[in-house]
Scaffold this active site. Structure first.
Site, PDB file in Angstrom:
ATOM      1  N   HIS A 242      42.327  40.414  41.649  1.00 38.37           N
ATOM      2  CA  HIS A 242      41.263  39.655  40.979  1.00 38.37           C
ATOM      3  C   HIS A 242      41.771  39.063  39.661  1.00 38.37           C
ATOM      4  O   HIS A 242      41.649  37.862  39.407  1.00 38.37           O
ATOM      5  CB  HIS A 242      40.068  40.581  40.729  1.00 38.37           C
ATOM      6  CG  HIS A 242      38.965  39.960  39.931  1.00 38.37           C
ATOM      7  ND1 HIS A 242      37.807  39.488  40.502  1.00 38.37           N
ATOM      8  CD2 HIS A 242      38.851  39.715  38.603  1.00 38.37           C
ATOM      9  CE1 HIS A 242      37.029  38.976  39.561  1.00 38.37           C
ATOM     10  NE2 HIS A 242      37.632  39.108  38.392  1.00 38.37           N
ATOM     11  N   GLU A 243      42.359  39.918  38.834  1.00 36.44           N
ATOM     12  CA  GLU A 243      42.819  39.446  37.521  1.00 36.44           C
ATOM     13  C   GLU A 243      43.958  38.438  37.677  1.00 36.44           C
ATOM     14  O   GLU A 243      44.074  37.495  36.894  1.00 36.44           O
ATOM     15  CB  GLU A 243      43.267  40.628  36.658  1.00 36.44           C
ATOM     16  CG  GLU A 243      42.157  41.646  36.363  1.00 36.44           C
ATOM     17  CD  GLU A 243      40.930  41.026  35.715  1.00 36.44           C
ATOM     18  OE1 GLU A 243      41.056  39.979  35.051  1.00 36.44           O
ATOM     19  OE2 GLU A 243      39.826  41.592  35.896  1.00 36.44           O
TER      20      GLU A 243
ATOM     21  N   HIS B  41      42.614  35.026  37.983  1.00 34.90           N
ATOM     22  CA  HIS B  41      42.356  34.363  36.693  1.00 34.90           C
ATOM     23  C   HIS B  41      43.654  33.748  36.160  1.00 34.90           C
ATOM     24  O   HIS B  41      43.666  32.625  35.667  1.00 34.90           O
ATOM     25  CB  HIS B  41      41.837  35.370  35.667  1.00 34.90           C
ATOM     26  CG  HIS B  41      40.402  35.773  35.876  1.00 34.90           C
ATOM     27  ND1 HIS B  41      39.364  34.875  35.883  1.00 34.90           N
ATOM     28  CD2 HIS B  41      39.830  36.997  36.055  1.00 34.90           C
ATOM     29  CE1 HIS B  41      38.221  35.520  36.061  1.00 34.90           C
ATOM     30  NE2 HIS B  41      38.471  36.808  36.178  1.00 34.90           N
TER      31      HIS B  41
ATOM     32  N   HIS C 157      44.562  30.664  37.887  1.00 33.19           N
ATOM     33  CA  HIS C 157      43.654  29.599  37.431  1.00 33.19           C
ATOM     34  C   HIS C 157      44.206  28.982  36.133  1.00 33.19           C
ATOM     35  O   HIS C 157      44.201  27.771  35.961  1.00 33.19           O
ATOM     36  CB  HIS C 157      42.261  30.205  37.229  1.00 33.19           C
ATOM     37  CG  HIS C 157      41.141  29.207  37.197  1.00 33.19           C
ATOM     38  ND1 HIS C 157      39.846  29.568  36.929  1.00 33.19           N
ATOM     39  CD2 HIS C 157      41.119  27.871  37.367  1.00 33.19           C
ATOM     40  CE1 HIS C 157      39.075  28.485  36.953  1.00 33.19           C
ATOM     41  NE2 HIS C 157      39.821  27.446  37.214  1.00 33.19           N
TER      42      HIS C 157
HETATM   43 ZN   LIG Z   1      37.120  38.378  36.474  1.00 29.99          ZN
END
Ligand SMILES: [Zn+2]
Length: 717
Positions: free
Chosen positions: A505-506, A509, A512
């Site tokens: 998940h991290e 980021h 992104h």
């Molecule tokens: Zn998050």
């Protein structure tokens, strides 16, 4: 105006309200006070310059913040007082250019705050909070500055700008206008007075909840501990001793205490007591009762957005969100609601069957839900977390992430030469990110993987520098931070399934950040109901065959995780979804109802009861956050009319995941991956998120994808 300042505008009064504590003492009598220059200095060295993390001197922080704020204000004032007529170049771009010194100080500030906190740092942080708040309001309240922004926004020049530039002008204008800059005279004064009163009562609301969390404790004795884990019992003993109840066990009035107690305690009467105490926070009819405050908060918010010409608070709040209108957010929630409560009925039936089999003669009540759900879980969904862990090696997971980044984003990760990039702790590792085809430098990825004292709990991602091109290209410095427990030397670090998912998940980021192709720093900003989507989506690659076969391998045998275990993991994801979706949605729906109504004469207690009746709320569970302690929406404005956002992002995630599942190349389909990067990662906030999603998918996201994802029946399927 760089990222930190923009963030301050976007969240507006939230930040201002939380920063009003008087500093207990000033930092004085220290030996030679540093002048802050090390923290303010331009970054030098390789990769376009890197932060001097090896020279962080805490004594330099305060003077550096002060110098940084002063220089930013001087830059802003020079823009505001420019004798030339306002233009995109001399106003908007000049603002983009401002604040670079302070931005560098904030990179270090973030490390002290999250990765290396100390009591000395927290003292400085507390002393500086009101000064930072004042600094931000000096910018947002600068009337001459806003006048120039407005002139550019309304000028003919605006039409000649390209799409990114137009969006930048609009975001800048909107950031001011949405926070009262367009008002003059009496409305302006009223606006400021409302904000001041709101800051007070938001704080009071939060303090009341805190008082009830601290003030109401359930004490139990040694023969009332049946079912509870040893670590829970130990913590409860310590908590009792701390409260002068030596020899007893304290069930404190917080979620982290209530939740495990209700899940595991076999003492039904005590479960009821703990449940009632917890769900009565802020609702005890005493001096900490929040019902009257709710009415006043809603009244003031309503009045404030009407000064800005909006019908209601939610209409104002959602205007710059992906959902755009309260109606769209409500439509999503109302569409999912019937399936959620239908699932609750099934879950209750499963639980009732177990209770009947045990011959207890009870009917499932709210204080039984977690307890019997746990029995259902053991019965139907049992997953041996220790068994799963044998296949989750930290090093292999990192390789898996690099593999996914390579396949989807065409990124290559290479460790930087030892000692070439300064780090703030010996555990930190740094990789260079390049384009696999061209070899172009994209940025650096810092990983700070392990737990230690002074580090925030949980996991997070952040940037020390974001992508921009307008003044020459600046490459990305992104980081991921976790709290894994270091293994013995030479042994692999094994992590839980949840932690592996969070790691991905991290990293989503971070990808992104690295994908950004925006020209201007402000366009790297996030949109609240959209920024968790990219990271949530990336979690899906953890269970793709390519990752399973090559990276989720047993730390001793090297065998891939067995298919039966993967099936169990997938099935466990739908466990108790009726409960969690319903308790969440009840709160999210109430939030939206509160912020779309005319709150005149509101009685919060009655309103909540009637709203839940109209919704047909199952009697076996409460809202996740009942109104009198719903801090997300009443302690500040962070999630006010925005609690729906979690589900909004979940719909996008489920719908985008289905696009990959249906693509010819599945999760590694080259064509879809390039669309993903082009439309959903690279533009950051340079394109309206709703348009960006349509460009990716050819249509809006369908909420049915979320229902399938949670194992709910979809009407018509
Ligand atoms: Zn998050």
């Amino acid at each position: 105006m760089r990222k930190n300042l923009l963030t301050a505008w976007v969240v507006g009064s939230t930040i201002l309200a939380s920063a009003c504590t008087e500093p207990s003492s000033e930092m004085t009598n220290k030996k030679t006070e540093a002048d802050g220059s090390t923290l303010l200095a331009e970054w030098t060295g390789p990769y376009g310059g890197v932060p001097a993390f090896d020279q962080m001197d805490l004594e330099a922080l305060k003077p550096a913040l002060e110098t940084g704020m002063a220089s930013s204000l001087a830059e802003i004032e020079a823009i505001a007082q420019d004798p030339e007529p306002p233009t995109f170049e001399n106003t908007i771009l000049a603002m983009e250019r401002s604040g670079s010194q302070l931005d560098r100080v904030f990179a270090y500030f973030g490390i002290w705050s999250s990765n290396r906190s100390t009591p000395e740092f927290r003292e400085i942080q507390q002393a500086m909070a009101p000064k930072l708040a004042e600094f931000r309001s000096k910018i947002t309240q600068n009337a001459a500055l806003f006048e120039r922004i407005k002139t550019v926004y309304e000028s003919d020049e605006m039409q000649s700008l390209d799409a990114q530039q137009q969006r930048l002008v609009w975001l800048t204008y909107d950031g001011f206008a949405r926070n009262g800059a367009t008002l003059e005279g009496e409305p302006k004064e009223r606006y400021a007075a409302i904000n001041q009163r709101l800051a007070e009562i938001h704080t009071q609301f939060g303090n009341n909840v805190l008082a009830d969390e601290e003030g109401y404790v359930t004490y139990v004795n040694a023969d009332q501990l049946d079912g509870l884990s040893e670590s829970f019992v130990q913590a409860a003993a310590v908590a009792a001793t701390d409260r002068d109840h030596e020899g007893e066990y304290a069930i404190t009035n917080t979620r982290s205490s209530m939740d495990p107690f209700l899940t595991f305690s076999s003492e039904r009467d005590l479960r009821e007591q703990v449940w009632r105490t917890y769900y009565s926070r802020g609702d005890n009819g005493d001096e900490h009762d929040n019902n009257a405050l709710i009415a006043e908060i809603l009244q003031l918010r309503h009045e404030r957005v009407q000064l800005l010409g909006h019908d209601n608070y939610a209409a104002w709040r959602l205007e710059d969100r992906m959902a755009k209108t309260p109606e769209k957010a409500l439509a999503l929630m109302e569409a999912v609601w019937p399936a959620a409560i239908a699932r609750v009925a099934e879950e209750v039936a499963d639980m009732q069957a177990i209770a009947d089999r045990e011959g207890t003669g009870i009917t499932i009540e709210p204080w039984d839900y977690r307890y019997y759900a746990e029995k259902v879980r053991q019965d139907k969904y049992d997953l041996d977390s220790d068994e799963v862990k044998q296949y989750m090696q930290l090093g292999k997971l990192r390789e898996a992430m690099f593999f996914v980044a390579s396949e989807l984003f065409n990124f290559e990760f290479t460790p930087v030469p030892d000692g070439s990039v300064p780090i703030f702790h010996p555990d930190v590792m740094v990789w260079e990110v390049t384009d696999k085809t061209s070899g172009d430098h994209i940025g650096l990825w810092y990983l700070d993987p392990f737990a230690r004292p002074g580090k925030s709990s949980g996991a997070w991602a952040t940037t020390y520098r974001s992508h921009e091109t307008f003044d020459g290209k600046r490459t990305v410095l992104g980081s991921n931070n976790s709290n894994f427990i270091k293994g013995a030397p030479g042994e692999p670090v094994l992590v839980s399934w949840d932690d592996a998912r969070t790691f991905f998940h991290e990293f989503g980021h971070a990808l992104h950040y690295f994908s950004s192709n925006v020209d201007y720093p402000s366009l790297n900003g996030g949109v609240r109901d959209y920024t968790e989507f990219q990271s949530q989506l990336l979690e899906r690659w953890l269970l793709t065959d390519e990752v399973i076969d090559n990276y989720l391998v047993h730390h001793q045998t090297g065998e891939p995780i067995p298919a039966e275990l993967v099936t169990k993991i997938k099935k466990a994801a739908t466990f108790n979804q009726g409960f969690s979706t319903t308790e969440y949605l009840a709160s999210a729906l109430l939030d939206m109802k509160y912020h779309t109504m005319d709150p005149t004469g509101l009685d919060a207690d009655t309103f909540e009861r009637q709203a839940l009746e109209e919704l047909n709320m199952p009697k076996e569970l409460p809202m996740r956050h009942r109104s009198p302690h719903f801090g997300h929406i009443f302690r500040n404005e962070g999630y006010a009319a925005a609690y729906y956002g979690y589900m909004w992002a979940d719909v996008l995630t489920a719908d985008a995941a289905e696009a990959f599942e249906q693509a010819p190349g599945g999760y590694y389909d080259k064509e879809l991956a390039s669309k993903l990067v082009e439309h959903l990662f690279a533009p950051r906030n340079a394109v309206d998120p709703a348009e960006a999603y349509r460009a990716f998918r050819g249509r809006d996201a369908h909420m049915e994808a979320l229902m399938r994802d949670r194992g709910f029946p979809v009407p018509g399927e």
